[in-house]
Scaffold this motif. Structure first.
Motif, PDB file in Angstrom:
ATOM      1  N   LEU A  91      11.454 -22.345  52.540  1.00 58.91           N
ATOM      2  CA  LEU A  91      10.434 -23.128  51.861  1.00 58.91           C
ATOM      3  C   LEU A  91       9.266 -22.258  51.462  1.00 58.91           C
ATOM      4  O   LEU A  91       8.814 -21.399  52.229  1.00 58.91           O
ATOM      5  N   ASN A  92       8.776 -22.488  50.253  1.00 62.88           N
ATOM      6  CA  ASN A  92       7.551 -21.829  49.814  1.00 62.88           C
ATOM      7  C   ASN A  92       6.400 -22.783  50.077  1.00 62.88           C
ATOM      8  O   ASN A  92       6.238 -23.771  49.377  1.00 62.88           O
ATOM      9  N   LEU A  93       5.624 -22.501  51.104  1.00 63.17           N
ATOM     10  CA  LEU A  93       4.522 -23.370  51.486  1.00 63.17           C
ATOM     11  C   LEU A  93       3.259 -22.960  50.750  1.00 63.17           C
ATOM     12  O   LEU A  93       3.018 -21.780  50.501  1.00 63.17           O
ATOM     13  N   SER A  94       2.468 -23.946  50.393  1.00 65.80           N
ATOM     14  CA  SER A  94       1.201 -23.686  49.726  1.00 65.80           C
ATOM     15  C   SER A  94       0.162 -24.652  50.279  1.00 65.80           C
ATOM     16  O   SER A  94       0.505 -25.718  50.780  1.00 65.80           O
ATOM     17  N   PRO A  95      -1.102 -24.296  50.173  1.00 64.71           N
ATOM     18  CA  PRO A  95      -2.123 -25.221  50.666  1.00 64.71           C
ATOM     19  C   PRO A  95      -2.154 -26.477  49.794  1.00 64.71           C
ATOM     20  O   PRO A  95      -1.944 -26.403  48.581  1.00 64.71           O
ATOM     21  N   PRO A  96      -2.410 -27.625  50.391  1.00 69.85           N
ATOM     22  CA  PRO A  96      -2.460 -28.855  49.594  1.00 69.85           C
ATOM     23  C   PRO A  96      -3.700 -28.877  48.708  1.00 69.85           C
ATOM     24  O   PRO A  96      -4.692 -28.197  48.982  1.00 69.85           O
ATOM     25  N   ARG A  97      -3.631 -29.664  47.648  1.00 70.00           N
ATOM     26  CA  ARG A  97      -4.804 -29.824  46.794  1.00 70.00           C
ATOM     27  C   ARG A  97      -5.880 -30.579  47.551  1.00 70.00           C
ATOM     28  O   ARG A  97      -5.614 -31.237  48.560  1.00 70.00           O
ATOM     29  N   ALA A  98      -7.076 -30.503  47.051  1.00 68.62           N
ATOM     30  CA  ALA A  98      -8.210 -31.151  47.717  1.00 68.62           C
ATOM     31  C   ALA A  98      -8.029 -32.671  47.775  1.00 68.62           C
ATOM     32  O   ALA A  98      -8.325 -33.301  48.791  1.00 68.62           O
ATOM     33  N   ILE A  99      -7.516 -33.270  46.705  1.00 74.23           N
ATOM     34  CA  ILE A  99      -7.357 -34.725  46.680  1.00 74.23           C
ATOM     35  C   ILE A  99      -6.296 -35.171  47.687  1.00 74.23           C
ATOM     36  O   ILE A  99      -6.458 -36.194  48.343  1.00 74.23           O
ATOM     37  N   THR A 100      -5.231 -34.389  47.844  1.00 62.90           N
ATOM     38  CA  THR A 100      -4.193 -34.714  48.826  1.00 62.90           C
ATOM     39  C   THR A 100      -4.765 -34.638  50.233  1.00 62.90           C
ATOM     40  O   THR A 100      -4.504 -35.511  51.064  1.00 62.90           O
ATOM     41  N   PHE A 101      -5.537 -33.622  50.491  1.00 57.69           N
ATOM     42  CA  PHE A 101      -6.164 -33.476  51.793  1.00 57.69           C
ATOM     43  C   PHE A 101      -7.143 -34.617  52.067  1.00 57.69           C
ATOM     44  O   PHE A 101      -7.186 -35.160  53.171  1.00 57.69           O
ATOM     45  N   LEU A 102      -7.906 -35.011  51.055  1.00 60.86           N
ATOM     46  CA  LEU A 102      -8.875 -36.095  51.234  1.00 60.86           C
ATOM     47  C   LEU A 102      -8.193 -37.436  51.466  1.00 60.86           C
ATOM     48  O   LEU A 102      -8.660 -38.245  52.287  1.00 60.86           O
ATOM     49  N   VAL A 103      -7.083 -37.699  50.778  1.00 60.64           N
ATOM     50  CA  VAL A 103      -6.345 -38.945  51.003  1.00 60.64           C
ATOM     51  C   VAL A 103      -5.833 -38.982  52.436  1.00 60.64           C
ATOM     52  O   VAL A 103      -5.935 -40.004  53.123  1.00 60.64           O
ATOM     53  N   SER A 104      -5.294 -37.868  52.900  1.00 56.56           N
ATOM     54  CA  SER A 104      -4.817 -37.790  54.275  1.00 56.56           C
ATOM     55  C   SER A 104      -5.965 -37.991  55.267  1.00 56.56           C
ATOM     56  O   SER A 104      -5.828 -38.699  56.263  1.00 56.56           O
TER      57      SER A 104
END
Length: 61
Positions: free
Chosen positions: A2-15
């Protein structure tokens, strides 16, 4: 692999909002959606983790 990448800011905020609602429902009375959050608190936590995990695995999320 898997190629992991940091989540976008909006995804992090929803979480973060989902986790915040679940934890806040333990200590506070949430007026509008409180009954739903209390009833499905565990699913809010699971949903927050799934949203964050999808954000790490997917580049577009």
């Amino acid at each position: 692999m898997l190629n992991l990448s940091p989540p976008r800011a909006i995804t992090f905020l929803v979480s973060l909002v989902l986790i915040g609602l679940a934890v806040a429902s333990l200590y506070l009375r949430i007026p509008t959606i409180g009954a739903t959050v209390v009833k499905f608190r565990t699913w809010f936590l699971v949903g927050a983790y799934v949203v964050l995990a999808l954000g790490v695995v997917s580049r577009s999320l």
